[in-house]
Design a protein around this motif. Structure first.
Motif, PDB file in Angstrom:
ATOM      1  N   HIS A   1      30.225  25.457 -29.853  1.00 43.21           N
ATOM      2  CA  HIS A   1      31.466  26.468 -30.590  1.00 43.21           C
ATOM      3  C   HIS A   1      32.376  26.210 -31.858  1.00 43.21           C
ATOM      4  O   HIS A   1      32.325  24.848 -32.134  1.00 43.21           O
ATOM      5  CB  HIS A   1      32.790  26.607 -29.255  1.00 43.21           C
TER       6      HIS A   1
ATOM      7  N   SER B   1      33.756  26.407 -40.833  1.00 40.62           N
ATOM      8  CA  SER B   1      32.612  26.852 -40.899  1.00 40.62           C
ATOM      9  C   SER B   1      32.135  26.639 -42.425  1.00 40.62           C
ATOM     10  O   SER B   1      31.267  26.113 -42.286  1.00 40.62           O
ATOM     11  CB  SER B   1      31.972  28.574 -40.467  1.00 40.62           C
TER      12      SER B   1
ATOM     13  N   SER C   1      28.652  33.388 -36.980  1.00 42.53           N
ATOM     14  CA  SER C   1      27.896  31.899 -37.011  1.00 42.53           C
ATOM     15  C   SER C   1      27.325  31.522 -37.825  1.00 42.53           C
ATOM     16  O   SER C   1      26.650  31.549 -38.793  1.00 42.53           O
ATOM     17  CB  SER C   1      26.788  32.533 -35.952  1.00 42.53           C
TER      18      SER C   1
END
Length: 95
Positions: free
Chosen positions: A69, A28, A49
């Motif tokens: 993903h 991330s 997310s």
């Protein structure tokens, strides 16, 4: 004709990042750092997310969402047999 280039360093960093299910923070951060110059907003949801938003310049036309993903399947070595085989336990995903 548009010439495309591949950022080999980015691919290497993403491939080497720790990204097993539930531990995608490193991936991330890489996505955040890479995308920041190209998007208008970056936010996160309660599940970890990352949400990247690029505002359009016209009020008309379709709105597009891309989803992907960040996680990968991981394994823990449970045992190495006398023959040299590895016995693995999956980490993350639907186990």
């Amino acid at each position: 004709m548009v010439e495309e280039t591949i950022d080999i360093d980015l691919l290497r960093r993403l491939s080497e990042a720790d990204g097993i299910g539930g531990r995608e923070r490193e991936v991330s951060r890489l996505v955040h750092d890479y995308a920041q110059p190209y998007v208008d907003e970056i936010s996160y949801d309660n599940l970890g997310s990352i949400i990247l938003k690029q505002n359009g310049t016209a009020n008309e036309g379709p709105k597009v969402m891309l989803s992907a993903h960040m996680d990968e399947v991981g394994f823990v070595v449970r045992q190495i047999t006398p023959e040299g085989y590895l016995k693995l336990l999956p980490v993350g995903g639907d186990t």
